[in-house]
Scaffold this motif. Structure first.
Motif, short mmCIF file in Angstrom:
data_model
loop_
_atom_site.label_atom_id
_atom_site.label_comp_id
_atom_site.label_asym_id
_atom_site.label_seq_id
_atom_site.Cartn_x
_atom_site.Cartn_y
_atom_site.Cartn_z
N MET A 1 7.48 2.04 4.33
CA MET A 1 6.47 2.68 3.49
C MET A 1 5.14 1.94 3.53
O MET A 1 4.28 2.14 2.66
CB MET A 1 6.98 2.76 2.04
N ARG A 2 4.95 1.07 4.52
CA ARG A 2 3.70 0.30 4.58
C ARG A 2 2.53 1.21 4.95
O ARG A 2 2.69 2.15 5.73
CB ARG A 2 3.85 -0.83 5.59
N THR A 3 1.39 0.91 4.41
CA THR A 3 0.23 1.74 4.69
C THR A 3 -0.30 1.43 6.09
O THR A 3 0.15 0.49 6.75
CB THR A 3 -0.87 1.51 3.64
N GLY B 1 0.81 -1.21 0.00
CA GLY B 1 0.00 0.00 0.00
C GLY B 1 0.84 1.26 0.00
O GLY B 1 0.55 2.20 0.74
N ALA B 2 1.88 1.30 -0.84
CA ALA B 2 2.68 2.52 -0.97
C ALA B 2 2.45 3.10 -2.36
O ALA B 2 2.00 2.40 -3.26
CB ALA B 2 4.15 2.21 -0.76
N THR C 1 -5.25 -9.47 -1.64
CA THR C 1 -4.22 -8.52 -1.20
C THR C 1 -4.42 -7.15 -1.83
O THR C 1 -5.26 -6.97 -2.70
CB THR C 1 -2.83 -9.08 -1.53
N LEU C 2 -3.61 -6.18 -1.38
CA LEU C 2 -3.90 -4.78 -1.68
C LEU C 2 -3.81 -4.41 -3.15
O LEU C 2 -4.53 -3.53 -3.61
CB LEU C 2 -2.94 -3.88 -0.91
N LEU D 1 -4.99 6.21 0.51
CA LEU D 1 -4.35 4.90 0.52
C LEU D 1 -5.28 3.92 1.21
O LEU D 1 -6.01 4.29 2.13
CB LEU D 1 -3.03 4.98 1.28
N PRO D 2 -5.27 2.66 0.76
CA PRO D 2 -6.12 1.67 1.44
C PRO D 2 -5.64 1.45 2.88
O PRO D 2 -4.46 1.65 3.18
CB PRO D 2 -5.94 0.41 0.60
#
Ligand code: HEM
Ligand SMILES: [Cu+2]
Lengths: 572, 174
Positions: free
Chosen positions: A181-183, A94-95, A516-517, A534-535
């Motif tokens: 950088m993970r959401t 999610g970046a 997955t995202l 962002l999700p």
């Protein structure tokens, strides 16, 4: 939230792009081009072996084998994974992009430069490097040993140095991106296993490549500076060639300190991404998510201390060999955990046999066959016999050739709709599968049989040495024919890939109904990947057929359904 | 879609991870050289051929210069007075010059790269270290304009100082 604005011109969009998705596809296309060269070399090897009417001189043969191995490991499989990683990691976590887009672009173009220099090795007087992909000195140290060890070898070293630079830059990017950088809600233990595979592989690469850099530098000094780090006096054609009193064994240690972890650098992401495919096509969670991660970490750690199993017959102290042998057997334990989890993921499942799934299943069997061969090679006593035979060639092709190639194929068929917004043809995909997987497995399993008979590797014409008689040499021609089928079938893939990229059926956002995202984003994802917001991640990656919920799958980004699932809080 | 870029705290964290990873790769590089050195020393000693050469005296002056440069850089990090940074970088350049002088000195006394394996190691270790110093000087130069990366650049500079001590330890202590 993106550093760089959406690109406008053709150059900044498709050539010097900063977008991780474009760079990912560039890597994949670049690797396909190099793959064609390396596969062509493989066929040259096989035709020479099967119909050895002295087509190639022995030096040419060795150069072809050397370049085939080097290109395949460092310029085909590794960049294919750089490409997949580049494409998938930001989408998976999610970046909006990699942490360092400029570094990312540079790493791709340095890879291109490295490829050109490596290929230029063929144009040098004396021909391409011929001392093996392992480049052991003294053989690789001086033209007086081998014509290819002249300028060809120098370019080989420079090409490798650039490749290492590029791969290290890519690795720095992977590492920072995955760690930082993970959401929101994407904790480490909610990351898809693919991302875990890339994380461990990246750490290994960053730690294992510097010693090879040191070795390459010392080899360069030996060749052009007159030092003798590795060079020793040698007798060639009854002539003494004074080279000094270095220690060739040292190079082997430094090489394999990289070489073994490098195997895991390319194999671990390939194995981990299978879980993703299996879950989507069995509609069940991947089996043993956490145990797989712990096993992965153990494998990564142990892979740094087993390198000596490549050196049992070098005259190294047998007690040291014993240690390496035991360490190697220990590493099979966590590896087996991963293997069992793979099998358990499909055990008694209702399979949807789409093309990516077929490739994933074939990969599992390749891991099985390859793993069994590994036991014999990791055991010192049996390796003394098998060393330098086709048993080794068959074994490592199963692991770093077949496992990687089949798994990457699974990945490309699986994520192609995301990359291009189009489906690849299922019919052609299945045809490609049935022509590729069985023939490839057969090629390398039959090579084991020749190795059992004692057939020696890196030999341009096996019939000129009497010790190869009876080494199942009648298999040589069938192996070559099978290899031609395996390589030829890739034409179907190429057609399917490029044709579908432009003319395929539209795929929609989430054709596999996966969780997955990346499947939240449109296909292909726009600049910045996700829309304005962002999700946010609410759960682990594989909530297929969740209990107590009337839904086939709970995507990571979906808000909670009415019936509470157990794992709902959003950690910071 | 907003284009404000990656959030500042994430950026800072990215830089820390990046530098930590770089440090790890440099550590592995010099560890490999140390291992190679030990292997050569062992083999040569067994054959009674190990002959270390006396290091030129300027090496010790260089050590002091590099240490002083680190001190200046550290004071810069805390006070942010740019003059100190220029001072630290100037001393870094003097260190490089001193290293060149050391190589020429050895050459004058007839010790060349291939002379013996101790000499080969001396040259390769100091050359590789000097290459890192040169790159770090570029990083320090950018730190003058970008205060947010100053701390990390200075930290890396200190780290290369430690690597220099490590190089000396390999050459004199092992
Ligand atoms: C169908 C495809 C392939 C065929 C038919 C093939 C065939 C061969 C053969 C026959 C050799 C040994 C030659 C000899 O020792 O005399 C060889 C060596 C090698 N191959 Fe492949 N190969 C294929 C794909 C791959 C792939 C995908 C990889 C990826 C990692 C790979 C990596 C290597 C390496 C590292 C060597 C060792 C080179 C050396 O001895 O220095 N090959 N290949
Ligand atoms: Cu190994």
């Amino acid at each position: 939230m993106l550093d760089h604005p959406a690109p406008k011109g053709f150059l900044s969009r498709y050539v010097f792009s900063l977008d991780h998705k474009v760079i990912g596809i560039q890597y994949i296309v670049g690797a396909i081009v190099m793959g064609l060269v390396a596969a062509y070399l493989a066929l040259l090897i096989r035709t020479q072996l099967a119909w050895s009417g002295a087509i190639q001189q022995p030096e040419d043969y060795l150069a072809i084998v050397t370049m085939h191995g080097t290109l395949m490991v460092f310029f085909v499989v590794s960049p294919l994974l750089s490409g997949l990683g580049n494409y998938l990691i930001p989408l998976h976590i999610g970046a909006r992009d990699m942490a360092y887009p400029l570094l990312n672009m540079l790493s791709f173009w340095i890879y291109v430069l490295a490829s050109v220099i490596m290929l230029a090795s063929f144009l040098m007087p004396g021909g391409a490097a011929a001392g093996g992909w392992t480049a052991y000195p003294p053989l690789s140290g001086s033209e007086s040993f081998l014509p290819g060890s002249g300028w060809g070898q120098t370019l080989w070293i420079l090409g490798m140095a650039l490749f290492i630079t590029s791969f290290t830059m890519g690795g720095l990017n992977f590492l920072t991106t995955i760690l930082n950088m993970r959401t929101k809600g994407m904790t480490l233990f909610r990351m898809p296993l693919t991302v875990w595979g890339f994380l461990v592989a990246t750490v290994l690469a960053l730690l294992a490549f510097p010693p090879l850099t040191a070795a390459a530098l010392m080899l360069l000094f030996d060749r052009h500076g007159g030092t003798s780090f590795f060079m020793v006096d040698a007798v060639i054609n009854d002539q003494l060639i004074a080279m000094g009193d270095g220690t060739p064994l040292l190079f082997q240690h430094l090489f394999w300190f990289l070489g073994h972890p490098e195997v895991y650098v390319i194999v671990l992401p390939c194995i981990c991404l299978l879980f993703e495919v299996l879950a989507a096509f069995t509609r069940r969670p991947a089996f043993g998510y956490r145990p797989s991660i712990y096993a992965l970490l153990c494998v990564g750690l142990l892979s740094m201390i087993v390198w000596g199993h490549h050196m049992f017959v070098t005259g190294m102290n047998p007690w040291v060999g014993k240690y390496f042998s035991i360490a190697t057997v220990i590493i099979t334990a966590p590896f087996a955990v991963i293997g069992v989890n793979l099998v358990a993921s499909v055990w008694r499942a209702r399979l949807r046999l789409a093309t990516p799934m077929l490739f994933a299943l074939a990969t599992i069997s390749a891991i099985g066959f390859g793993g069994v061969g590994g036991l014999f090679l990791g055991t010192m006593t049996s390796d003394i016999y098998f060393h330098d035979t086709y048993f080794v060639v068959g074994h490592f092709h199963l692991m770093i050739g077949t496992v990687t190639m089949l798994s990457i194929m699974a990945a490309i068929y699986f994520w192609f709709p995301k990359m291009f917004g189009k489906m690849m043809s299922e019919k052609l995909g299945k045809l490609h599968f049935w022509l590729t997987a069985p023939s490839m497995m057969a090629v390398f399993i039959l090579m084991h049989m020749q190795g059992l008979g004692g057939m020696v590797r890196r030999t341009y014409d096996t019939s000129v040495y009497t010790y190869n008689e009876g080494a199942n040499s009648s298999l040589t021609t069938p192996i070559t024919i099978l290899a031609m089928i395996a390589v030829g079938a890739q034409a179907i893939f190429l057609w399917n890939f490029f044709y579908s990229a432009f003319k395929g059926q539209p795929s929609g956002r989430n054709p596999w109904e996966a969780s997955t995202l990346e499947w939240e984003a449109p296909s292909p994802p726009p600049h910045g990947n996700f829309g304005d917001e962002l999700p946010i991640v609410h759960r682990g990656p594989y909530e297929y057929s969740p209990e107590g919920v009337d839904q086939d799958v709970l995507p990571q980004a979906a808000p909670d359904p009415d019936v509470a699932s157990t794992d709902t809080e959003i950690p910071e | 879609m907003s284009t404000t870029g990656i959030a500042a705290p994430v950026r800072a964290q990215n830089r820390r991870v990046l530098v930590a990873a770089l440090v790890a790769t440099v550590v592995m590089l010099f560890t490999a050289f140390a291992a190679a050195y030990l292997e050569h020393q062992g083999a040569a000693r067994a054959a009674n051929k190990w002959s270390p050469v006396a290091l030129p005296g300027v090496v010790w002056i260089n050590t002091a210069i590099l240490a002083f440069s680190s001190v200046l850089a550290e004071v810069f990090r805390q006070s942010r007075r740019r003059g100190l940074l220029w001072g630290a970088m100037g001393l870094g350049l003097v260190f490089l010059g001193g290293q060149v002088f050391a190589w020429l000195e050895l050459r004058r006394s007839g010790v060349y790269l291939p002379t013996n394996s101790y000499a080969s190691f001396f040259y390769i270790l100091t050359i590789v270290h000097a290459a890192h110093i040169a790159l770090a000087l570029v990083a320090l130069a950018t730190a003058a304009r970008r205060p947010r990366i100053a701390s990390l650049c200075v930290g890396f500079w200190h780290f290369l100082g430690v690597v220099w001590i490590y190089v000396l330890f390999i050459l004199k202590g092992l």
